[in-house]
Design a protein around this motif. Structure first.
Motif, PDB file in Angstrom:
ATOM      1  N   ARG A 105      -3.706  -0.857  -8.366  1.00  0.00           N
ATOM      2  CA  ARG A 105      -3.498  -2.158  -8.869  1.00  0.00           C
ATOM      3  C   ARG A 105      -4.747  -3.011  -8.644  1.00  0.00           C
ATOM      4  O   ARG A 105      -5.280  -3.901  -9.306  1.00  0.00           O
ATOM      5  N   LEU A 106      -5.182  -2.739  -7.393  1.00  0.00           N
ATOM      6  CA  LEU A 106      -6.069  -3.694  -6.963  1.00  0.00           C
ATOM      7  C   LEU A 106      -7.515  -3.071  -7.491  1.00  0.00           C
ATOM      8  O   LEU A 106      -8.599  -3.895  -7.682  1.00  0.00           O
ATOM      9  N   SER A 153       4.393  -6.843   3.276  1.00  0.00           N
ATOM     10  CA  SER A 153       5.421  -6.790   2.348  1.00  0.00           C
ATOM     11  C   SER A 153       6.732  -6.616   3.057  1.00  0.00           C
ATOM     12  O   SER A 153       7.675  -7.191   2.894  1.00  0.00           O
ATOM     13  N   TRP A 171      -1.136  -4.564   3.470  1.00  0.00           N
ATOM     14  CA  TRP A 171      -0.052  -5.007   2.190  1.00  0.00           C
ATOM     15  C   TRP A 171       1.197  -4.268   2.744  1.00  0.00           C
ATOM     16  O   TRP A 171       2.111  -4.945   2.492  1.00  0.00           O
ATOM     17  N   ARG A 173      -4.542  -9.496 -11.371  1.00  0.00           N
ATOM     18  CA  ARG A 173      -4.174  -8.423 -12.024  1.00  0.00           C
ATOM     19  C   ARG A 173      -3.439  -8.816 -13.383  1.00  0.00           C
ATOM     20  O   ARG A 173      -2.980  -9.990 -13.778  1.00  0.00           O
ATOM     21  N   SER A 202       0.617   2.668  -5.021  1.00  0.00           N
ATOM     22  CA  SER A 202       0.501   1.986  -6.057  1.00  0.00           C
ATOM     23  C   SER A 202      -0.590   0.688  -6.136  1.00  0.00           C
ATOM     24  O   SER A 202      -1.587   0.534  -7.170  1.00  0.00           O
ATOM     25  N   GLU A 203      -0.252   0.041  -5.109  1.00  0.00           N
ATOM     26  CA  GLU A 203      -0.989  -1.344  -4.924  1.00  0.00           C
ATOM     27  C   GLU A 203      -2.652  -1.213  -4.817  1.00  0.00           C
ATOM     28  O   GLU A 203      -3.518  -1.712  -5.281  1.00  0.00           O
ATOM     29  N   LYS A 204      -2.833   0.288  -4.290  1.00  0.00           N
ATOM     30  CA  LYS A 204      -4.372   0.651  -4.498  1.00  0.00           C
ATOM     31  C   LYS A 204      -4.846   0.564  -5.598  1.00  0.00           C
ATOM     32  O   LYS A 204      -5.793   0.042  -6.151  1.00  0.00           O
ATOM     33  N   ASN A 263       6.994  -2.394  -5.240  1.00  0.00           N
ATOM     34  CA  ASN A 263       6.812  -2.277  -3.849  1.00  0.00           C
ATOM     35  C   ASN A 263       6.144  -0.972  -3.283  1.00  0.00           C
ATOM     36  O   ASN A 263       6.262  -0.656  -2.217  1.00  0.00           O
ATOM     37  N   ALA A 275      -5.546  -9.317  -5.861  1.00  0.00           N
ATOM     38  CA  ALA A 275      -4.692  -8.792  -6.329  1.00  0.00           C
ATOM     39  C   ALA A 275      -3.886  -9.709  -7.453  1.00  0.00           C
ATOM     40  O   ALA A 275      -3.542  -9.148  -8.407  1.00  0.00           O
ATOM     41  N   PRO A 319       3.302   1.010  -1.779  1.00  0.00           N
ATOM     42  CA  PRO A 319       1.787   0.649  -1.563  1.00  0.00           C
ATOM     43  C   PRO A 319       0.424   1.495  -2.048  1.00  0.00           C
ATOM     44  O   PRO A 319      -0.515   1.099  -2.015  1.00  0.00           O
ATOM     45  N   ARG A 374      -5.463 -10.267  -1.090  1.00  0.00           N
ATOM     46  CA  ARG A 374      -4.459 -10.752  -1.676  1.00  0.00           C
ATOM     47  C   ARG A 374      -4.780 -11.745  -3.030  1.00  0.00           C
ATOM     48  O   ARG A 374      -4.206 -11.399  -4.142  1.00  0.00           O
TER      49      ARG A 374
END
Ligand SMILES: N[C@@H](CCC(=O)N[C@@H](CS)C(=O)NCC(=O)O)C(=O)O
Length: 307
Positions: A20-21, A186, A182, A216, A16-18, A12, A213, A14, A210
């Protein structure tokens, strides 16, 4: 495993989501090492020298702190498909800092009554500033107005015949903006749907992001394995790290320095300067558990101070 991308993160996060994307856009697989979201982080800080934020990327005995230098390194190693166009970095900086302010305010203002004292104490210790939940709660309406105004820019951009923030393909500018959508989605799904209900192109773009993502690909990896990888490896060649001969702070390779971020000045990471390039600061350090490592930080937002 020695050349694999190891991402120290939590799901969770955000920032890190960058990363991961970006990895998803490039079709790269990675090793997922899940770290705690508050201190202590005993299997992270030996690698970083004390940097505690998330994400951190590790490749062998090279450790990358902060999403900006992580994404720069991924782009350097895997240039295709291209995700970074020069000044995208400015959008990334703005989205991390300026746009992130209303996003954080809306989220933490909305959940103010459920945030634990431990979490508040941890974040206050990290930033050296009060984590003002009452202030955030009171400021929800104007922060929502900021979020909607910024989203209005995006709606206009997406109305111009281009599907993405900076053109024809998804890249860093999309990744940077999307961090905020994101995170809000979430934490407060219904609130975000309501806030953007009259901005259909923004909503369509969030759905397309989304979908990216979801492509992945990662392998769950224990922290001990990441530590063992660092211990077994040597830092990679530094030939591409060209020290800035005009460095205005007068740093030279080999100098003993403390590195710190402007949003986390209390954590000082000590090492010997490998290079301070226009893009990054790289230091060498040793730890009994991980051996010799090179730790990379972005130049923008970080300082290396001689000790
Ligand atoms: N400038 C950093 C910011 C990273 C950041 O603030 N990450 C959050 C999680 S998304 C964090 O580390 N929070 C404190 C923690 O998890 O210990 C970056 O771009 O990576």
């Amino acid at each position: 495993m020695a050349n694999d991308i190891i991402l120290h993160h939590y799901f969770n996060s955000p920032f890190s989501e960058k990363v991961r994307l970006q990895l998803a856009i490039k079709g790269l697989s990675w090793a997922s090492v899940v770290q705690p979201d508050v201190m202590p982080k005993p299997d992270l800080t030996p690698l970083t020298g004390g940097y505690r934020r998330i994400p951190v990327m590790q490749i062998g005995a090279d450790v990358f702190c902060d999403s900006a230098v992580i994404m720069a390194e991924i782009e350097r190693r895997h240039p295709s498909p291209k995700t970074v166009h020069g000044v995208d970095w400015a959008a990334n900086w703005w989205a991390d800092r300026t746009f992130f302010t209303p996003t954080v305010g809306i989220i933490f203002g909305s959940i103010a009554d459920t945030v634990t004292p431990e979490f508040i104490a941890d974040r206050e210790a990290m930033t050296g500033r009060p984590f003002d939940l009452a202030g955030m709660k009171a400021a929800i309406p104007p922060m929502k107005a900021q979020f909607r105004a910024i989203s209005g820019w995006l709606e206009t951009q997406l109305s111009g015949g281009k599907d993405w923030v900076a053109g024809d393909a998804p890249g860093l500018a999309d990744i940077a903006w999307y961090l905020n959508y994101w995170f809000l989605n979430s934490a407060q799904r219904a609130l975000m749907a309501d806030l953007l209900s009259d901005l259909p192109r923004v909503l369509d773009w969030t759905a397309r992001m989304r979908a990216i993502a979801k492509t992945r690909s990662f392998t769950e990896t224990p922290t001990a394995e990441a530590i063992a990888v660092a211990k077994a490896a040597e830092p990679e060649s530094t030939a591409h790290l060209v020290h800035d001969a005009k460095d205005p702070t007068g740093l030279s390779p080999g100098a003993k320095v403390d590195v710190f971020g402007d949003d986390n000045p209390g954590d000082r990471i000590a090492g010997a300067l490998v290079a301070a390039t226009l893009e990054r600061i790289v230091i060498a350090r040793e730890d009994p558990r991980v051996g010799k490592v090179h730790v990379h930080f972005p130049r923008v937002g970080f300082t290396a101070a001689p000790v």
